[in-house]
Design a protein around this motif. Structure first.
Motif, PDB file in Angstrom:
ATOM      1  N   ASN A   1      35.310  48.855  57.673  1.00 56.20           N
ATOM      2  CA  ASN A   1      36.072  48.104  56.660  1.00 56.20           C
ATOM      3  C   ASN A   1      36.272  48.931  55.399  1.00 56.20           C
ATOM      4  OD1 ASN A   1      36.210  45.927  58.381  1.00 56.20           O
ATOM      5  ND2 ASN A   1      34.448  44.886  57.481  1.00 56.20           N
ATOM      6  N   TYR A   2      35.265  49.724  55.019  1.00 56.32           N
ATOM      7  CA  TYR A   2      35.391  50.574  53.840  1.00 56.32           C
ATOM      8  C   TYR A   2      36.408  51.687  54.068  1.00 56.32           C
ATOM      9  CZ  TYR A   2      31.204  48.239  52.152  1.00 56.32           C
ATOM     10  OH  TYR A   2      30.307  47.307  51.743  1.00 56.32           O
ATOM     11  N   VAL A   3      36.475  52.172  55.305  1.00 54.93           N
ATOM     12  CA  VAL A   3      37.461  53.194  55.637  1.00 54.93           C
ATOM     13  C   VAL A   3      38.875  52.648  55.426  1.00 54.93           C
ATOM     14  CG1 VAL A   3      38.421  54.560  57.540  1.00 54.93           C
ATOM     15  CG2 VAL A   3      35.958  54.408  57.250  1.00 54.93           C
ATOM     16  N   VAL A   4      39.107  51.435  55.872  1.00 50.42           N
ATOM     17  CA  VAL A   4      40.432  50.822  55.721  1.00 50.42           C
ATOM     18  C   VAL A   4      40.740  50.567  54.249  1.00 50.42           C
ATOM     19  CG1 VAL A   4      41.815  48.790  56.276  1.00 50.42           C
ATOM     20  CG2 VAL A   4      40.369  49.822  58.023  1.00 50.42           C
ATOM     21  N   VAL A   5      39.753  50.075  53.491  1.00 49.78           N
ATOM     22  CA  VAL A   5      39.968  49.781  52.066  1.00 49.78           C
ATOM     23  C   VAL A   5      40.257  51.065  51.296  1.00 49.78           C
ATOM     24  CG1 VAL A   5      38.834  48.952  49.982  1.00 49.78           C
ATOM     25  CG2 VAL A   5      38.649  47.643  52.082  1.00 49.78           C
ATOM     26  N   VAL A   6      39.470  52.118  51.549  1.00 47.12           N
ATOM     27  CA  VAL A   6      39.694  53.393  50.852  1.00 47.12           C
ATOM     28  C   VAL A   6      41.054  53.970  51.228  1.00 47.12           C
ATOM     29  CG1 VAL A   6      38.885  55.785  50.700  1.00 47.12           C
ATOM     30  CG2 VAL A   6      37.250  53.914  50.564  1.00 47.12           C
ATOM     31  N   SER A   7      41.437  53.865  52.493  1.00 39.83           N
ATOM     32  CA  SER A   7      42.749  54.357  52.923  1.00 39.83           C
ATOM     33  C   SER A   7      43.871  53.588  52.231  1.00 39.83           C
ATOM     34  CB  SER A   7      42.904  54.224  54.434  1.00 39.83           C
ATOM     35  OG  SER A   7      41.955  54.993  55.100  1.00 39.83           O
ATOM     36  N   CYS A   8      43.733  52.274  52.129  1.00 39.04           N
ATOM     37  CA  CYS A   8      44.747  51.465  51.448  1.00 39.04           C
ATOM     38  C   CYS A   8      44.860  51.828  49.977  1.00 39.04           C
ATOM     39  CB  CYS A   8      44.438  49.979  51.608  1.00 39.04           C
ATOM     40  SG  CYS A   8      44.720  49.350  53.263  1.00 39.04           S
ATOM     41  N   ILE A   9      43.731  52.060  49.334  1.00 38.94           N
ATOM     42  CA  ILE A   9      43.753  52.438  47.912  1.00 38.94           C
ATOM     43  C   ILE A   9      44.466  53.771  47.739  1.00 38.94           C
ATOM     44  CG2 ILE A   9      42.281  53.175  45.993  1.00 38.94           C
ATOM     45  CD1 ILE A   9      40.281  51.003  46.911  1.00 38.94           C
ATOM     46  N   ILE A  10      44.136  54.745  48.590  1.00 36.47           N
ATOM     47  CA  ILE A  10      44.787  56.061  48.498  1.00 36.47           C
ATOM     48  C   ILE A  10      46.294  55.928  48.714  1.00 36.47           C
ATOM     49  CG2 ILE A  10      44.992  58.299  49.640  1.00 36.47           C
ATOM     50  CD1 ILE A  10      41.955  58.181  50.110  1.00 36.47           C
ATOM     51  N   LEU A  11      46.692  55.133  49.696  1.00 39.54           N
ATOM     52  CA  LEU A  11      48.125  54.972  49.966  1.00 39.54           C
ATOM     53  C   LEU A  11      48.849  54.260  48.830  1.00 39.54           C
ATOM     54  CD1 LEU A  11      48.027  54.126  53.749  1.00 39.54           C
ATOM     55  CD2 LEU A  11      49.098  56.106  52.698  1.00 39.54           C
ATOM     56  N   VAL A  12      48.232  53.237  48.265  1.00 40.36           N
ATOM     57  CA  VAL A  12      48.862  52.532  47.144  1.00 40.36           C
ATOM     58  C   VAL A  12      49.035  53.479  45.959  1.00 40.36           C
ATOM     59  CG1 VAL A  12      48.471  50.729  45.418  1.00 40.36           C
ATOM     60  CG2 VAL A  12      48.194  50.212  47.834  1.00 40.36           C
TER      61      VAL A  12
END
Length: 127
Positions: free
Chosen positions: A73-84
């Motif tokens: 879940n942290y991998v997905v959240v960090v990826s979303c933050i980087i993409l945003v």
């Protein structure tokens, strides 16, 4: 313009107009061409959105191998933050975004090259 160039241009124009004539006459061809153009446009936009997302997600998943306590879940959240952050900076222009990432890319290239040199010296100097 030389005569050969003029004849070649005329031949191409005649050939192009003979190719376009059925498409200009029939409305079915108009619709088929429009669907083809929409499909190509959707694929291009989809590629522009999916490729960065997959690249960032795989890079952050690679970090997960080093830090085993990092949950998916942290991998997905960090990826979303980087993409945003990346997509929000995009309106400033690619030259500014690339200027910000130049030190990161330079550090990455230095690390890769130093690991390569180390492995050549350590394991197989004759390469």
């Amino acid at each position: 313009m030389p005569i050969v160039g003029t004849l070649t241009c005329l031949l191409q124009t005649t050939r192009n107009s003979a190719f376009k004539l059925p498409y200009e006459k029939h409305e079915r061809f108009h619709k088929a061409l429009m669907i083809f153009v929409f499909l190509g446009t959707c694929m291009t936009i989809g590629d522009g959105v999916l490729t960065p997302a997959i690249s960032v997600l795989s890079a952050v998943s690679g970090v997960r191998l080093k830090f085993t306590g990092l949950h998916e879940n942290y991998v997905v959240v960090v990826s979303c933050i980087i993409l945003v952050v990346l997509f929000s900076l995009q309106h400033h222009g690619t030259h500014r975004v690339s200027f910000m990432f130049a030190p990161i890319v330079l550090a990455w290239l230095l690390c890769i090259s130093s690991i390569g040199v180390y492995n050549i010296i350590r394991w197989s100097f004759c390469v």
